[in-house]
Design an enzyme around this catalytic site. Structure first.
Site, PDB file in Angstrom:
ATOM      1  N   ASP A   1      38.198  51.743  41.210  1.00  0.00           N
ATOM      2  CA  ASP A   1      37.038  51.980  40.328  1.00  0.00           C
ATOM      3  C   ASP A   1      36.301  53.273  40.687  1.00  0.00           C
ATOM      4  O   ASP A   1      35.084  53.267  40.902  1.00  0.00           O
ATOM      5  CB  ASP A   1      36.057  50.798  40.421  1.00  0.00           C
ATOM      6  CG  ASP A   1      36.741  49.438  40.265  1.00  0.00           C
ATOM      7  OD1 ASP A   1      37.679  49.342  39.453  1.00  0.00           O
ATOM      8  OD2 ASP A   1      36.327  48.489  40.946  1.00  0.00           O
TER       9      ASP A   1
ATOM     10  N   GLU B   1      35.925  46.491  29.826  1.00  0.00           N
ATOM     11  CA  GLU B   1      35.069  46.811  30.978  1.00  0.00           C
ATOM     12  C   GLU B   1      35.178  48.307  31.265  1.00  0.00           C
ATOM     13  O   GLU B   1      35.820  49.049  30.524  1.00  0.00           O
ATOM     14  CB  GLU B   1      35.486  45.995  32.212  1.00  0.00           C
ATOM     15  CG  GLU B   1      36.893  46.279  32.696  1.00  0.00           C
ATOM     16  CD  GLU B   1      37.355  45.342  33.820  1.00  0.00           C
ATOM     17  OE1 GLU B   1      36.640  44.402  34.189  1.00  0.00           O
ATOM     18  OE2 GLU B   1      38.466  45.561  34.326  1.00  0.00           O
TER      19      GLU B   1
HETATM   20  O1  FUB Z   1      37.010  46.083  41.002  1.00  0.00           O
HETATM   21  C1  FUB Z   1      36.485  44.884  40.499  1.00  0.00           C
HETATM   22  C2  FUB Z   1      36.482  44.900  39.028  1.00  0.00           C
HETATM   23  O2  FUB Z   1      37.821  45.042  38.543  1.00  0.00           O
HETATM   24  C3  FUB Z   1      35.738  46.070  38.427  1.00  0.00           C
HETATM   25  O3  FUB Z   1      34.363  45.895  38.386  1.00  0.00           O
HETATM   26  C4  FUB Z   1      36.411  46.151  37.127  1.00  0.00           C
HETATM   27  O4  FUB Z   1      36.148  47.311  36.406  1.00  0.00           O
HETATM   28  C5  FUB Z   1      37.857  46.012  37.516  1.00  0.00           C
HETATM   29  O5  FUB Z   1      38.370  47.209  38.027  1.00  0.00           O
END
Ligand code: FUB
Length: 349
Positions: free
Chosen positions: A32, A249
């Site tokens: 991320d 997301e």
């Molecule tokens: O890394 C944890 C979660 O998985 C993140 O917040 C999302 O965007 C996905 O990458």
């Protein structure tokens, strides 16, 4: 430490393909990546810090059990990467219980702001807290950061990304479905018994990422969060069943040639997509894929201009082969003359 067996540029994916780029860091697992170029001209990456866990993969993302953040710094394109010390630990965040997921950072008037999601201390039917978004500050871009005592009032879900426009106004984009819980906020109030995935309304407009302008203090919302609407080529909202285009997301916004680019992950179809608009609030018209699926389930990125070139920061699971132990990567991103983005393939051959 990351897997020692990795053989660098010769490494191949389980399908036998060569990787487009190599992990930026091999000593710890990171994901991320939110990249920023601050006033010193160096590039700083604010990633998740993945850790091993026995927890099995599930739709809530319980396997992403991160507990702290480390900041990366690169002084020159192609140069070595410095891994900073612990910048913020969940034990020093009074309101948070677990899962320090994808962070971002901002700078204003001599202070660096680290924005991060974590579960609070409530318990839903799965025994898990609600995701909220917190903020912590430091005078040093590498930290350590000191967390505010409470989450940002009115914040919910996860994956904060802060974009500061040329007029100095800063906006937080955030949210994610499934484990990110956005579907539990559809009526403006948290429903702890709400769906664990999405609204299950495939023929209705998809759930939207959220945007709220930040107050000049950079620590509070100046307004109630609003939907970030993604329109299709006919001007209609992308539908919930359109899994190759709908928001899942990982919001990230940048501005180029006066246009606002809203970029995001499609989650279960594993694309990074982009949509273009004329205001930070959108609406944004869907344009295409930025990145094809990487090795590993999640795909979460950032895009930044550095010394005259644009770069995509992303992550895959090259070093571990495990969804929850990721490694961040960097590759150049180009634009067509009309501002559209040629799709990047994370594999070569
Ligand atoms: O890394 C944890 C979660 O998985 C993140 O917040 C999302 O965007 C996905 O990458």
């Amino acid at each position: 430490a990351a897997a020692a067996a990795d053989n660098g540029a010769e490494a191949r994916s389980p399908e036998g393909k060569r990787y487009l780029s190599q992990p930026l860091v091999r000593d710890i697992y990171t994901a991320d990546p939110s990249a920023h170029v601050w006033g010193d001209g160096k590039l700083y990456v604010y990633p998740s810090h993945d850790i091993p866990t026995e927890t099995k993969d599930d739709d809530l993302g319980n396997q992403y059990a991160m507990r702290d953040y480390r900041v990366l710094r690169i002084d020159e394109p192609g140069g070595p990467v410095t891994v900073g010390p612990v910048a913020l630990d969940v034990k020093d965040v009074p309101w948070a219980s677990q899962q320090m997921w994808a962070p971002d950072a901002a700078y204003k008037d001599g202070t660096y702001y680290l924005y991060f999601p974590a579960r609070d201390k409530t318990k839903d039917r799965n025994g898990l807290g609600a995701f909220r978004i917190g903020v912590a500050t430091s005078k040093n871009p590498m930290g350590p950061f000191k967390a505010e005592p409470t989450a940002i009032p009115g914040s919910f879900s996860m994956d904060p990304a802060v974009f500061t426009d040329a007029d100095g106004k800063a906006y937080m984009y955030f949210g994610g479905i499934w484990g990110g819980q956005l579907q539990r906020w559809k009526n403006g109030k948290y429903d702890p018994n709400g769906s664990d995935t999405d609204l299950k309304q495939d023929d209705k407009p998809a759930l939207s990422g959220q945007i709220a302008r930040l107050n000049p203090d950079m620590k509070t919302f100046a307004e109630t969060p609003r939907d970030v609407v993604i329109l299709d080529e006919k001007g209609k909202p992308v539908l919930g069943g359109d899994h190759e285009r709908r928001f899942f997301e990982a919001s990230w916004v940048f501005k180029r040639d006066g246009k606002y680019y809203y970029t995001y992950s499609t989650g279960d179809t594993h694309f990074l997509n982009y949509a273009i608009g004329t205001s930070p609030y959108g609406p944004f018209t869907y344009k295409g894929h930025i990145l094809k699926p990487v090795q590993g389930w999640t795909t979460h990125h950032s895009i930044v201009e550095w010394k005259g070139k644009w770069y995509l920061f992303y992550a895959d699971t090259q070093l571990s082969g495990k969804n929850h132990l990721r490694n961040v990567k960097m590759t150049e991103l180009t634009f067509n003359p009309d501002g559209t983005i040629p799709t990047i393939d994370p594999f070569v051959e």
